[in-house]
Write a protein that holds these residues in place. Structure first.
Motif, PDB file in Angstrom:
ATOM      1  N   GLY B  59       0.783  -1.234   0.000  1.00  0.00           N
ATOM      2  CA  GLY B  59       0.000   0.000   0.000  1.00  0.00           C
ATOM      3  C   GLY B  59       0.815   1.284   0.000  1.00  0.00           C
ATOM      4  O   GLY B  59       0.257   2.376  -0.014  1.00  0.00           O
ATOM      5  N   THR B  60       2.139   1.205  -0.005  1.00  0.00           N
ATOM      6  CA  THR B  60       2.970   2.416  -0.053  1.00  0.00           C
ATOM      7  C   THR B  60       2.691   3.151  -1.368  1.00  0.00           C
ATOM      8  O   THR B  60       2.724   2.547  -2.431  1.00  0.00           O
ATOM      9  CB  THR B  60       4.469   2.032  -0.012  1.00  0.00           C
ATOM     10  OG1 THR B  60       4.699   1.293   1.168  1.00  0.00           O
ATOM     11  CG2 THR B  60       5.364   3.259  -0.057  1.00  0.00           C
ATOM     12  N   LYS B  61       2.399   4.438  -1.260  1.00  0.00           N
ATOM     13  CA  LYS B  61       2.049   5.182  -2.480  1.00  0.00           C
ATOM     14  C   LYS B  61       3.029   6.326  -2.726  1.00  0.00           C
ATOM     15  O   LYS B  61       3.452   7.000  -1.789  1.00  0.00           O
ATOM     16  CB  LYS B  61       0.640   5.780  -2.370  1.00  0.00           C
ATOM     17  CG  LYS B  61      -0.481   4.759  -2.244  1.00  0.00           C
ATOM     18  CD  LYS B  61      -0.804   4.112  -3.572  1.00  0.00           C
ATOM     19  CE  LYS B  61      -1.914   3.083  -3.389  1.00  0.00           C
ATOM     20  NZ  LYS B  61      -1.994   2.092  -4.432  1.00  0.00           N
ATOM     21  N   ALA B  62       3.317   6.538  -4.006  1.00  0.00           N
ATOM     22  CA  ALA B  62       4.066   7.712  -4.471  1.00  0.00           C
ATOM     23  C   ALA B  62       5.364   7.947  -3.715  1.00  0.00           C
ATOM     24  O   ALA B  62       5.693   9.070  -3.371  1.00  0.00           O
ATOM     25  CB  ALA B  62       3.176   8.952  -4.407  1.00  0.00           C
ATOM     26  N   GLU B  63       6.098   6.888  -3.414  1.00  0.00           N
ATOM     27  CA  GLU B  63       7.413   7.088  -2.803  1.00  0.00           C
ATOM     28  C   GLU B  63       8.505   6.685  -3.780  1.00  0.00           C
ATOM     29  O   GLU B  63       8.289   5.889  -4.681  1.00  0.00           O
ATOM     30  CB  GLU B  63       7.530   6.297  -1.500  1.00  0.00           C
ATOM     31  CG  GLU B  63       6.750   6.938  -0.367  1.00  0.00           C
ATOM     32  CD  GLU B  63       7.233   6.501   1.015  1.00  0.00           C
ATOM     33  OE1 GLU B  63       8.458   6.322   1.185  1.00  0.00           O
ATOM     34  OE2 GLU B  63       6.375   6.326   1.900  1.00  0.00           O
ATOM     35  N   LYS B  64       9.677   7.245  -3.538  1.00  0.00           N
ATOM     36  CA  LYS B  64      10.819   6.995  -4.426  1.00  0.00           C
ATOM     37  C   LYS B  64      11.955   6.346  -3.651  1.00  0.00           C
ATOM     38  O   LYS B  64      12.156   6.656  -2.484  1.00  0.00           O
ATOM     39  CB  LYS B  64      11.350   8.336  -4.945  1.00  0.00           C
ATOM     40  CG  LYS B  64      10.867   8.719  -6.320  1.00  0.00           C
ATOM     41  CD  LYS B  64      11.692   9.902  -6.825  1.00  0.00           C
ATOM     42  CE  LYS B  64      11.307  10.263  -8.243  1.00  0.00           C
ATOM     43  NZ  LYS B  64      12.152  11.309  -8.802  1.00  0.00           N
ATOM     44  N   VAL B  65      12.691   5.473  -4.307  1.00  0.00           N
ATOM     45  CA  VAL B  65      13.905   4.903  -3.718  1.00  0.00           C
ATOM     46  C   VAL B  65      15.056   5.164  -4.685  1.00  0.00           C
ATOM     47  O   VAL B  65      14.936   4.877  -5.871  1.00  0.00           O
ATOM     48  CB  VAL B  65      13.796   3.369  -3.559  1.00  0.00           C
ATOM     49  CG1 VAL B  65      14.917   2.849  -2.690  1.00  0.00           C
ATOM     50  CG2 VAL B  65      12.450   2.952  -3.045  1.00  0.00           C
TER      51      VAL B  65
END
Lengths: 242, 306
Positions: B59-65
């Motif tokens: 469910g993690t949304k709109a994150e960057k790695v």
């Protein structure tokens, strides 16, 4: 002003020489709207390519605003303000319509300006700006974008090689309107190679080229009556397309 | 971290400074130098071998790695194992990439083995850029291996780019798609000098309505050599499209060997491959805009690999 002095262009297949353009002399005064017409295979497109520098004449001299440009490259002529819309424009994978128009203009074009050029050639700008100029576009679409690239440039002499070819009737009507608009407030000279009477109607001067030579030239009132006869003859030239 | 480090990070991962948000791991000359996890994205170093586990919560949304690798020394031989676990329904962007600055005469090499476990309905966008520079005669070698395991209805888009300066690369990509999964690959590669590049790709479409789109675009200059072997295997009612398109220049050599296999009568698989010079009319057209031939050529290549 563009001056062609005794321009010839001959090709050879190793055995015999074939004259495509034969000793043509022609002057295009500043601001003139000239239509070049005549049968297919008569040397019209070659003449346009000689003016742009895509082909080099085998004889004669080309002057542009008094400068001898006969031996100048395409790039140098483009920088002097000569532009050419291809009869069969190439496609570019990965280049968007907007980028191509900006490249033509010489710097990044604002969106609204791109849109106005596209609208003039009958394309709904929003749908096209970010599309690539690749095989996904139809022949008629590529052709209209080609014409828009010339409108995006600041030119002293614009050459259009059969702008009507491959364009549907509705867009053709738009195109004629655009050329009409160009007539007013236009500074550059325009040469259009065309078979279309409605484009010829806009001309200051009509030049008829056949067999690599100027057969006739004059205002539309002078040329039209003769042209009807010429076009009948033109049927005989079909099949010799260049 | 110095100027050269950030110049390379800029080219491969659009990083001009240490990020202030999102998770990241920066690896330099075979060692992790900067690491940051977030509430939803945890980066854990492996204990049995070099590399990291990247665990992204469902469910993690709109994150960057960001997980860039840079090598600034000669003679480094770095092998790293990175595993990405993307939880169900997550929607994230992963930026990898490797830059080698080799000023010496010894070879520097980075081999990355990346495995992606993408949960149901998750969406991943992955960007990997490879770049080499440096005045030295030492070779710059990058051999990435990518394995992708996609669960039902997941989506994965991978942009894999070799910008320039990589002397030798062997790229191995394998993807396994469950029902409804969609895999999109955009591979862009440029070789010059006497560089060699090989890209082998196998996409197994195992579930109903799985789909894959592979686009490979390359430019080979000078005496460089490229070999492409993309393979799509349809084991179900699925769709795949493989397209290889190359511009060949100078004395370069390109070989494109797409293969398609259908093990199910409802599989629809298409491949297209083309190799050719830059079209002369394209050059002429751009020259009528006032460019010289070299400028026109650069614009065409830039556009093709854009």
């Amino acid at each position: 002003m563009l001056e062609l002095k005794n321009i010839s262009f001959t090709v050879s297949d190793g055995k015999e020489a074939l004259g495509i353009v034969n000793d043509v002399s022609l002057t295009v005064p500043d601001g003139e709207f000239m239509v070049i017409t005549g049968p297919n295979g008569g040397g019209k497109s070659t003449l346009a390519r000689l003016i742009m520098g895509i082909e080099k004449p085998t004889g004669g001299q080309i002057l542009f605003n008094g400068t001898d440009i006969t031996n100048l490259s395409i790039t140098e002529r483009a920088k002097m303000g000569i532009g050419y819309a291809f009869q069969q424009p190439p496609r570019f994978k990965g280049l968007t319509v907007r980028r191509l128009l900006s490249l033509a203009h010489g710097s990044e074009l604002p969106e609204d300006q791109c849109c106005s050029y596209l609208t003039k050639v009958g394309l709904c700008s929003k749908d096209y700006l970010n599309r690539e100029v690749d095989a996904s576009l139809s022949g008629g679409e590529v052709k209209r974008i080609e014409i828009a690239t010339l409108m995006a440039r600041e030119l002293s002499l614009a050459i259009y090689d059969e702008p009507e070819a491959g364009i549907d009737l509705w867009s053709f009507t738009m195109l004629v309107e655009s050329f009409k608009t160009m007539m007013t407030g236009r500074k550059e000279s325009v040469i259009i190679i065309s078979h279309q009477e409605r484009i010829m109607q806009l001309a200051d001067e009509i030049v008829v080229i056949a067999d690599g030579k100027i057969r006739n030239r004059g205002t539309k009132d002078e040329i039209f009556p003769k042209l009807m006869g010429e076009f009948d003859n033109a049927c005989n030239f079909r099949g010799g397309e260049n | 971290m110095d100027k050269i480090d950030f110049s390379m990070l800029g080219k491969i991962a659009d990083m001009t400074e240490i990020p202030t948000v999102g998770a990241y791991n920066i690896r330099k000359n075979g060692l992790g130098v900067e690491r940051h996890s977030t509430e939803n994205i945890e980066i854990i170093p492996k204990t049995d071998k070099p590399g990291i586990d990247i665990r992204i919560k469902p469910g993690t949304k709109a994150e960057k790695v960001h997980i860039p690798v840079i090598i600034t020394k000669e003679g480094v031989n770095d092998m790293v194992y990175n595993d990405f676990y993307v939880g169900e329904g997550a929607d994230v962007e992963i930026v990898a990439g490797c830059g080698i600055h080799n000023s010496g005469c010894q070879t520097s090499e980075h081999d990355g083995i990346h495995r992606f476990f993408i949960g149901k309905n998750a969406r991943v966008r992955y960007v990997e850029k490879h770049y080499g520079e440096g005045e030295g005669t030492g070779k710059r070698i990058l051999n990435p291996t990518t394995q992708v395991y996609m669960e039902e209805n997941s989506y994965c888009e991978m942009e894999m780019v070799q910008i320039k300066g990589v002397d030798s690369t062997i790229r191995e990509t394998q993807a396994n798609l469950a029902a409804g999964a969609k895999y999109v690959v955009l591979e862009k590669l440029m070789t010059h000098g006497s560089q060699k590049a090989e890209s082998n790709m196998t996409i197994n479409l195992n579930g109903k309505d799985a789909s894959a789109q592979i686009i490979s675009r390359s430019v080979a200059k000078d005496t460089s050599e490229q070999v492409f072997k993309p393979t799509a295997v349809g084991n179900a009612d699925c769709k795949a499209h493989v397209q290889c398109d190359s511009i060949i220049m100078d004395e370069a050599k390109i070989s494109s060997v797409p293969a398609i296999t259908a093990n199910n009568a409802d599989a629809q698989i298409v491949h297209e491959a083309a190799i050719g010079r830059i079209n002369n009319d394209q050059l002429l057209k751009l020259m009528t805009f006032g460019m010289d031939e070299q400028e026109a050529e650069n614009i065409i290549i830039q556009g093709f690999l854009a």
